[in-house]
Design a protein around this motif. Structure first.
Motif, PDB file in Angstrom:
ATOM      1  N   TYR A 101      40.764 -44.617  27.963  1.00 23.96           N
ATOM      2  CA  TYR A 101      39.549 -44.474  27.144  1.00 23.96           C
ATOM      3  C   TYR A 101      39.586 -43.206  26.285  1.00 23.96           C
ATOM      4  N   TRP A 102      40.685 -42.466  26.349  1.00 26.61           N
ATOM      5  CA  TRP A 102      40.772 -41.239  25.553  1.00 26.61           C
ATOM      6  C   TRP A 102      40.921 -41.575  24.068  1.00 26.61           C
ATOM      7  N   ILE A 106      34.591 -40.847  23.221  1.00 27.74           N
ATOM      8  CA  ILE A 106      33.684 -41.108  24.350  1.00 27.74           C
ATOM      9  C   ILE A 106      33.287 -39.817  25.061  1.00 27.74           C
ATOM     10  N   ALA A 107      34.256 -38.909  25.268  1.00 22.71           N
ATOM     11  CA  ALA A 107      33.912 -37.645  25.937  1.00 22.71           C
ATOM     12  C   ALA A 107      32.909 -36.847  25.089  1.00 22.71           C
ATOM     13  N   THR A 108      33.116 -36.855  23.805  1.00 22.50           N
ATOM     14  CA  THR A 108      32.203 -36.117  22.925  1.00 22.50           C
ATOM     15  C   THR A 108      30.796 -36.725  22.992  1.00 22.50           C
ATOM     16  N   PHE A 130      33.910 -24.505  30.699  1.00 23.48           N
ATOM     17  CA  PHE A 130      35.119 -23.731  31.007  1.00 23.48           C
ATOM     18  C   PHE A 130      36.326 -24.654  30.881  1.00 23.48           C
TER      19      PHE A 130
HETATM   20  C1  LIG Z   1      39.484 -34.029  27.732  1.00 23.99           C
HETATM   21  C2  LIG Z   1      38.998 -35.466  27.670  1.00 23.99           C
HETATM   22  C3  LIG Z   1      37.699 -35.604  28.407  1.00 23.99           C
HETATM   23  C4  LIG Z   1      38.803 -35.865  26.207  1.00 23.99           C
HETATM   24  O1  LIG Z   1      38.296 -37.191  26.169  1.00 23.99           O
HETATM   25  P1  LIG Z   1      38.272 -38.068  24.839  1.00 23.99           P
HETATM   26  O2  LIG Z   1      37.314 -39.193  25.058  1.00 23.99           O
HETATM   27  O3  LIG Z   1      39.649 -38.400  24.429  1.00 23.99           O
HETATM   28  O4  LIG Z   1      37.659 -37.037  23.791  1.00 23.99           O
HETATM   29  P2  LIG Z   1      37.158 -37.359  22.299  1.00 23.99           P
HETATM   30  O5  LIG Z   1      37.828 -38.610  21.797  1.00 23.99           O
HETATM   31  O6  LIG Z   1      35.674 -37.308  22.300  1.00 23.99           O
HETATM   32  O7  LIG Z   1      37.673 -36.084  21.494  1.00 23.99           O
HETATM   33  C5  LIG Z   1      38.975 -35.580  21.701  1.00 23.99           C
HETATM   34  C6  LIG Z   1      39.338 -34.639  20.565  1.00 23.99           C
HETATM   35  O8  LIG Z   1      40.476 -33.866  20.957  1.00 23.99           O
HETATM   36  C7  LIG Z   1      41.500 -34.073  20.026  1.00 23.99           C
HETATM   37  N1  LIG Z   1      42.748 -33.961  20.762  1.00 23.99           N
HETATM   38  C8  LIG Z   1      43.258 -34.812  21.681  1.00 23.99           C
HETATM   39  N2  LIG Z   1      44.423 -34.341  22.152  1.00 23.99           N
HETATM   40  C9  LIG Z   1      44.638 -33.162  21.520  1.00 23.99           C
HETATM   41  C10 LIG Z   1      45.684 -32.201  21.562  1.00 23.99           C
HETATM   42  N3  LIG Z   1      46.733 -32.351  22.382  1.00 23.99           N
HETATM   43  N4  LIG Z   1      45.591 -31.110  20.754  1.00 23.99           N
HETATM   44  C11 LIG Z   1      44.527 -30.941  19.939  1.00 23.99           C
HETATM   45  N5  LIG Z   1      43.502 -31.826  19.858  1.00 23.99           N
HETATM   46  C12 LIG Z   1      43.575 -32.926  20.639  1.00 23.99           C
HETATM   47  C13 LIG Z   1      41.248 -35.437  19.443  1.00 23.99           C
HETATM   48  O9  LIG Z   1      41.922 -35.607  18.206  1.00 23.99           O
HETATM   49  C14 LIG Z   1      39.738 -35.380  19.290  1.00 23.99           C
HETATM   50  O10 LIG Z   1      39.331 -34.549  18.219  1.00 23.99           O
HETATM   51  P3  LIG Z   1      38.928 -35.161  16.757  1.00 23.99           P
HETATM   52  O11 LIG Z   1      37.773 -36.094  16.988  1.00 23.99           O
HETATM   53  O12 LIG Z   1      38.582 -33.965  15.951  1.00 23.99           O
HETATM   54  O13 LIG Z   1      40.151 -35.899  16.257  1.00 23.99           O
HETATM   55  C15 LIG Z   1      40.036 -36.436  28.312  1.00 23.99           C
HETATM   56  O14 LIG Z   1      41.279 -36.165  27.733  1.00 23.99           O
HETATM   57  C16 LIG Z   1      40.124 -36.292  29.825  1.00 23.99           C
HETATM   58  O15 LIG Z   1      39.404 -36.944  30.567  1.00 23.99           O
HETATM   59  N6  LIG Z   1      41.055 -35.437  30.275  1.00 23.99           N
HETATM   60  C17 LIG Z   1      41.294 -35.233  31.710  1.00 23.99           C
HETATM   61  C18 LIG Z   1      40.146 -34.484  32.404  1.00 23.99           C
HETATM   62  C19 LIG Z   1      39.857 -33.151  31.772  1.00 23.99           C
HETATM   63  O16 LIG Z   1      40.773 -32.422  31.368  1.00 23.99           O
HETATM   64  N7  LIG Z   1      38.571 -32.828  31.696  1.00 23.99           N
HETATM   65  C20 LIG Z   1      38.115 -31.581  31.109  1.00 23.99           C
HETATM   66  C21 LIG Z   1      38.309 -30.441  32.037  1.00 23.99           C
HETATM   67  S1  LIG Z   1      37.743 -28.922  31.268  1.00 23.99           S
END
Ligand SMILES: CC(C)(COP(=O)(O)OP(=O)(O)OC[C@H]1O[C@@H](n2cnc3c(N)ncnc32)[C@H](O)[C@@H]1OP(=O)(O)O)[C@@H](O)C(=O)NCCC(=O)NCCS
Length: 175
Positions: A101-102, A106-108, A130
């Motif tokens: 789902y990344w 969705i996270a945003t 953090f």
């Molecule tokens: C972090 C996490 C929640 C992001 O979820 P997601 O639904 O993919 O997030 P979104 O789609 O809302 O946004 C992700 C943004 O990061 C960007 N991104 C993704 N990977 C990236 C990377 N390696 N470097 C820079 N930006 C990155 C995306 O392009 C997007 O930004 P944009 O909209 O400007 O293009 C998900 O990767 C996750 O569950 N990770 C594991 C758990 C975790 O780390 N939780 C947070 C602990 S602090």
């Protein structure tokens, strides 16, 4: 008590129930998901069930990290929500989703909704986040949700970026 959190376009937020133990276990034992979280993995479905039963936040603070249910499938795809941190006497936002789902915003969407809930329903003046420096996706989520990066700090024995989001003052529009 806010066992149900905000509803968004794609998500419902609700407290985890013991019946969610299997999905809770899969999420919290997934190596990619857990990579930057600095938390121990959940080791079994039984441990997941116990963690759900023992989770104190709703009882102690009235809110917590909610399961995120995707409305279109009614499946739990991760969690997002608020947590009181006694060491900072502040509340932070945290989230975690299955990799499939990344990259769909969705996270945003979930993070913005938790923050708005914290301001409007809990009357919080400030919400923290953090994130380890290497977790660029999570840092980006917080930026998109309106957080400011206040630089590196120690959280226990972990070094992480501290992000802050302040509630906007009410009534300063010029009517
Ligand atoms: C972090 C996490 C929640 C992001 O979820 P997601 O639904 O993919 O997030 P979104 O789609 O809302 O946004 C992700 C943004 O990061 C960007 N991104 C993704 N990977 C990236 C990377 N390696 N470097 C820079 N930006 C990155 C995306 O392009 C997007 O930004 P944009 O909209 O400007 O293009 C998900 O990767 C996750 O569950 N990770 C594991 C758990 C975790 O780390 N939780 C947070 C602990 S602090």
């Amino acid at each position: 008590m806010h066992r149900c959190g905000p509803e968004t376009l794609r998500l419902i937020h609700r407290a985890f129930e013991p019946n969610d133990a299997a999905v809770f276990y899969r999420l919290n034992s997934h190596p990619e998901v857990m990579r930057y979280t600095c938390e121990d993995m959940v080791t079994s479905e039984a441990a997941a069930r116990q963690a759900i039963l023992d989770y104190p936040d709703f009882r102690e603070h009235g809110y917590g990290r909610w399961a995120c249910v995707l409305k279109s499938t009614e499946q739990i795809i991760g969690f997002c929500g608020l947590k009181y941190l006694p060491e900072f006497d502040r509340v932070d936002v945290g989230y975690r989703f299955f990799p499939e789902y990344w990259g769909q915003g969705i996270a945003t969407e979930a993070c913005r909704a938790s923050v708005a809930f914290g301001f409007s329903e809990l009357d919080l003046p400030l919400i923290l986040g953090f994130v380890k420096a290497e977790n660029r996706a999570s840092r980006r989520v917080l930026e998109k949700a309106g957080f400011r990066d206040c630089g590196l700090t120690s959280v226990g024995d972990v070094c992480a970026h501290r992000f802050e989001c302040h509630r906007q003052p009410q009534g300063d529009s010029h009517e």
